[in-house]
Design a protein around this motif. Structure first.
Motif: not given
Length: 271
Positions: A2-3, A9-10, A12, A29-30, A37, A147, A149, A153
């Motif tokens: 989790t964030t 969060p990183p 986007l 990573h999206a 991840p 996950h 992120d 997200a």
């Protein structure tokens, strides 16, 4: 994962993928799914393969009406190669086949029927009641043990009041992309629909995926008309029983109403 609340969060990325040329794509990573991840949610690679099928030797007057995607192994968050070929081509129908490989191994397979569009005087059969209204803006969605992120997200989710991913189904949710599929390219109705379709069974978790291993092995998307707009509503329910498997069935709506169906086979096993 989790964030971390201290860092946030990183940011986007500008897209799910970047086109490297020659059928190769860099994954951002999206694309990462809720389980790790390091592995992708099924939505973005499904849309990436759908994009390739749509662009393969297009013919005026024909449209992709049904696409079935098989997930033989997890898709890594890594560079991918996309390939498409024609299996059958007739006057009014075509059967296409595609695959995505990572390090030479197939990670996603697909077959799609491209058919001639129905004539203008075709009647609209069995119109169904519309989906639940699109709710107003909501805080970012959460999912226990997930996950958050990556793909979660990178999509905007809107559930009915008091509901979310951790609410037992049947259920319905609206979703749209926050970023495009491929950097520098406009999305198409087909790719937008495929980006959300693999989330169908997660919208209506009815089997305990924490106690048991529950995962879909495939996704079938059938579109009886071209979707419009960015928003899609998935209204999903699951059936299952001992000595069998699970089956998630969903209706896909856009803001104009019913546009298709989603079908997913669910593997159900002891952990």
């Amino acid at each position: 994962m989790t964030t971390d609340s201290t860092t946030g969060p990183p940011p986007l990325p500008d897209a799910f993928y970047r086109d490297l040329g020659g059928g190769r794509f860099e994954s951002s990573h999206a694309t990462a799914g809720p389980w790790s991840p390091k592995t992708q949610h099924g939505g973005p690679p499904s849309a990436l393969l759908g994009r390739a099928l749509q662009q393969h030797a297009p013919r005026p007057g024909l449209r992709i009406a049904r696409i079935t995607l098989e997930l033989p192994r997890p898709v890594p968050v890594a560079d991918l190669r996309v390939e498409v070929r024609t299996l059958h081509s007739g006057g009014r129908t075509e059967l296409l086949e595609g695959r995505i490989t990572a390090d030479g191994r197939p990670v996603l397979l697909a077959r799609a029927w491209r058919v001639v569009a129905s004539p203008a005087d075709t009647p609209r059969l069995r119109p169904e009641p519309g989906p639940p209204p699109l709710p107003g803006p909501q805080p970012p969605q959460v999912m226990a043990g997930a996950h958050l992120d990556g793909y979660i997200a990178a999509m905007e989710w809107r559930f009915e009041p008091g509901r979310g991913f951790d609410t037992a189904g049947p259920g319905a949710a609206w979703a749209r992309q926050r970023i495009p599929l491929v950097a520098g390219e406009p999305d198409t109705p087909l790719t937008r629909a495929l980006t959300v379709a693999d989330s169908n069974w997660a919208v209506a978790f009815e089997l305990d995926h924490h106690r048991q291993l529950v995962i879909n092995t495939d996704v079938t998307l059938a579109l009886h008309r071209e979707p419009v707009g960015d928003w899609f509503c998935m209204s999903a329910a699951t059936v299952a029983g001992p000595d069998g498997s699970g089956l998630a069935v969903g209706r896909l709506d856009d803001l104009d109403g019913d546009c298709g169906r989603i079908l997913q086979t669910l593997l159900v096993a002891d952990r």
